[in-house]
Scaffold this motif. Structure first.
Motif, PDB file in Angstrom:
ATOM      1  N   LYS A 200      14.756   3.397  -2.090  1.00 22.40           N
ATOM      2  CA  LYS A 200      14.886   3.892  -3.467  1.00 22.40           C
ATOM      3  C   LYS A 200      13.928   3.154  -4.397  1.00 22.40           C
ATOM      4  O   LYS A 200      13.810   1.937  -4.339  1.00 22.40           O
ATOM      5  CB  LYS A 200      16.328   3.723  -3.950  1.00 22.40           C
ATOM      6  CG  LYS A 200      17.290   4.718  -3.333  1.00 22.40           C
ATOM      7  CD  LYS A 200      18.699   4.530  -3.886  1.00 22.40           C
ATOM      8  CE  LYS A 200      19.656   5.546  -3.297  1.00 22.40           C
ATOM      9  NZ  LYS A 200      21.043   5.357  -3.788  1.00 22.40           N
ATOM     10  N   GLY A 201      13.245   3.922  -5.234  1.00 25.51           N
ATOM     11  CA  GLY A 201      12.277   3.337  -6.150  1.00 25.51           C
ATOM     12  C   GLY A 201      10.894   3.163  -5.549  1.00 25.51           C
ATOM     13  O   GLY A 201       9.937   2.867  -6.266  1.00 25.51           O
ATOM     14  N   ARG A 202      10.777   3.328  -4.237  1.00 26.26           N
ATOM     15  CA  ARG A 202       9.484   3.168  -3.575  1.00 26.26           C
ATOM     16  C   ARG A 202       9.004   4.470  -2.936  1.00 26.26           C
ATOM     17  O   ARG A 202       7.809   4.763  -2.946  1.00 26.26           O
ATOM     18  CB  ARG A 202       9.567   2.095  -2.494  1.00 26.26           C
ATOM     19  CG  ARG A 202       9.967   0.726  -3.006  1.00 26.26           C
ATOM     20  CD  ARG A 202       9.831  -0.350  -1.929  1.00 26.26           C
ATOM     21  NE  ARG A 202      10.688  -0.112  -0.777  1.00 26.26           N
ATOM     22  CZ  ARG A 202      10.250   0.055   0.470  1.00 26.26           C
ATOM     23  NH1 ARG A 202       8.950   0.008   0.727  1.00 26.26           N
ATOM     24  NH2 ARG A 202      11.102   0.258   1.459  1.00 26.26           N
TER      25      ARG A 202
ATOM     26  N   VAL B 293       7.536  19.784   3.273  1.00 20.95           N
ATOM     27  CA  VAL B 293       8.162  18.629   2.647  1.00 20.95           C
ATOM     28  C   VAL B 293       7.201  17.452   2.719  1.00 20.95           C
ATOM     29  O   VAL B 293       6.456  17.305   3.697  1.00 20.95           O
ATOM     30  CB  VAL B 293       9.510  18.295   3.332  1.00 20.95           C
ATOM     31  CG1 VAL B 293       9.323  17.888   4.790  1.00 20.95           C
ATOM     32  CG2 VAL B 293      10.262  17.222   2.569  1.00 20.95           C
ATOM     33  N   TYR B 294       7.212  16.651   1.666  1.00 24.28           N
ATOM     34  CA  TYR B 294       6.335  15.490   1.580  1.00 24.28           C
ATOM     35  C   TYR B 294       7.171  14.218   1.405  1.00 24.28           C
ATOM     36  O   TYR B 294       8.274  14.263   0.859  1.00 24.28           O
ATOM     37  CB  TYR B 294       5.395  15.616   0.380  1.00 24.28           C
ATOM     38  CG  TYR B 294       4.553  16.858   0.397  1.00 24.28           C
ATOM     39  CD1 TYR B 294       4.948  18.003  -0.297  1.00 24.28           C
ATOM     40  CD2 TYR B 294       3.351  16.902   1.095  1.00 24.28           C
ATOM     41  CE1 TYR B 294       4.179  19.152  -0.285  1.00 24.28           C
ATOM     42  CE2 TYR B 294       2.574  18.049   1.113  1.00 24.28           C
ATOM     43  CZ  TYR B 294       2.993  19.164   0.423  1.00 24.28           C
ATOM     44  OH  TYR B 294       2.229  20.306   0.437  1.00 24.28           O
ATOM     45  N   LEU B 295       6.613  13.118   1.850  1.00 22.07           N
ATOM     46  CA  LEU B 295       7.218  11.817   1.601  1.00 22.07           C
ATOM     47  C   LEU B 295       6.108  10.896   1.103  1.00 22.07           C
ATOM     48  O   LEU B 295       5.241  10.495   1.872  1.00 22.07           O
ATOM     49  CB  LEU B 295       7.869  11.239   2.851  1.00 22.07           C
ATOM     50  CG  LEU B 295       8.634   9.937   2.631  1.00 22.07           C
ATOM     51  CD1 LEU B 295       9.885  10.190   1.768  1.00 22.07           C
ATOM     52  CD2 LEU B 295       9.039   9.296   3.958  1.00 22.07           C
ATOM     53  N   GLN B 296       6.140  10.602  -0.184  1.00 22.96           N
ATOM     54  CA  GLN B 296       5.197   9.657  -0.777  1.00 22.96           C
ATOM     55  C   GLN B 296       5.802   8.266  -0.656  1.00 22.96           C
ATOM     56  O   GLN B 296       6.886   8.018  -1.185  1.00 22.96           O
ATOM     57  CB  GLN B 296       4.934   9.990  -2.242  1.00 22.96           C
ATOM     58  CG  GLN B 296       3.994   9.027  -2.931  1.00 22.96           C
ATOM     59  CD  GLN B 296       2.586   9.077  -2.372  1.00 22.96           C
ATOM     60  OE1 GLN B 296       2.047  10.155  -2.131  1.00 22.96           O
ATOM     61  NE2 GLN B 296       1.979   7.903  -2.174  1.00 22.96           N
ATOM     62  N   MET B 297       5.109   7.394   0.038  1.00 29.54           N
ATOM     63  CA  MET B 297       5.615   6.054   0.288  1.00 29.54           C
ATOM     64  C   MET B 297       4.723   5.044  -0.420  1.00 29.54           C
ATOM     65  O   MET B 297       3.543   4.899  -0.079  1.00 29.54           O
ATOM     66  CB  MET B 297       5.640   5.779   1.796  1.00 29.54           C
ATOM     67  CG  MET B 297       6.449   6.797   2.586  1.00 29.54           C
ATOM     68  SD  MET B 297       6.562   6.411   4.343  1.00 29.54           S
ATOM     69  CE  MET B 297       4.861   6.642   4.834  1.00 29.54           C
ATOM     70  N   ASN B 298       5.286   4.380  -1.404  1.00 30.93           N
ATOM     71  CA  ASN B 298       4.562   3.362  -2.161  1.00 30.93           C
ATOM     72  C   ASN B 298       5.195   1.997  -1.917  1.00 30.93           C
ATOM     73  O   ASN B 298       6.311   1.898  -1.416  1.00 30.93           O
ATOM     74  CB  ASN B 298       4.589   3.686  -3.650  1.00 30.93           C
ATOM     75  CG  ASN B 298       3.914   5.009  -3.981  1.00 30.93           C
ATOM     76  OD1 ASN B 298       2.969   5.423  -3.302  1.00 30.93           O
ATOM     77  ND2 ASN B 298       4.394   5.680  -5.013  1.00 30.93           N
TER      78      ASN B 298
ATOM     79  N   GLY C  34       0.803  -1.208   0.000  1.00 29.83           N
ATOM     80  CA  GLY C  34       0.000   0.000   0.000  1.00 29.83           C
ATOM     81  C   GLY C  34       0.840   1.263   0.000  1.00 29.83           C
ATOM     82  O   GLY C  34       2.068   1.222  -0.123  1.00 29.83           O
ATOM     83  N   SER C  35       0.139   2.402   0.146  1.00 30.54           N
ATOM     84  CA  SER C  35       0.796   3.697   0.081  1.00 30.54           C
ATOM     85  C   SER C  35       0.334   4.600   1.226  1.00 30.54           C
ATOM     86  O   SER C  35      -0.789   4.484   1.714  1.00 30.54           O
ATOM     87  CB  SER C  35       0.468   4.399  -1.247  1.00 30.54           C
ATOM     88  OG  SER C  35       0.922   3.661  -2.347  1.00 30.54           O
ATOM     89  N   LEU C  36       1.219   5.473   1.620  1.00 30.39           N
ATOM     90  CA  LEU C  36       0.915   6.551   2.557  1.00 30.39           C
ATOM     91  C   LEU C  36       1.700   7.777   2.141  1.00 30.39           C
ATOM     92  O   LEU C  36       2.753   7.659   1.489  1.00 30.39           O
ATOM     93  CB  LEU C  36       1.298   6.174   3.985  1.00 30.39           C
ATOM     94  CG  LEU C  36       0.423   5.164   4.726  1.00 30.39           C
ATOM     95  CD1 LEU C  36       1.084   4.774   6.051  1.00 30.39           C
ATOM     96  CD2 LEU C  36      -0.969   5.709   4.977  1.00 30.39           C
TER      97      LEU C  36
END
Length: 114
Positions: A63-65, A77-82, A15-17
């Motif tokens: 890296k890559g995620r 600042v944002y951190l998209q975590m996939n 999932g993602s957050l």
């Protein structure tokens, strides 16, 4: 400088957050914002950083995620975590660095579990 972080929560593996952190106060123009994390029983580690000019740095394991980005006009600042993994479970902390001084935000908990 004060930091306000948000966006943690529970996600399933894969999932993602998205985390966000906003800085307020007297903000020096030259600065680096970033995210660190600390899992139970482990040391705090760097996740990703981004300078005001867009220089990026990621720990190899994300890296890559994960993607870090920022809006300079909003000092955010944002951190998209996939593709989240259970090993990404940790308290995530925002950090602001300028003039040799570090300012930490409060942690936001990310739990990855089915």
């Amino acid at each position: 400088v004060q930091l306000q972080a948000s966006g943690g929560g529970l996600a399933q593996p894969g999932g993602s957050l998205r985390l966000s952190c906003s800085a307020s106060g007297d903000i020096p123009r030259a600065n680096i914002m970033g995210w660190y994390r600390q899992a139970p029983g482990k040391q705090r580690e760097l996740v990703a950083t981004i300078s005001r000019t867009g220089i990026l740095n990621y720990v190899e394991s994300v890296k890559g995620r994960f993607t870090i980005s920022r809006l300079n006009a909003e000092a955010t600042v944002y951190l998209q975590m996939n593709s989240l993994k259970p090993e990404d479970t940790a308290a995530y902390y925002c950090k602001f660095t300028a003039r040799g001084i570090d300012v930490w935000g409060q942690g936001t908990l990310v739990t990855v579990s089915s």
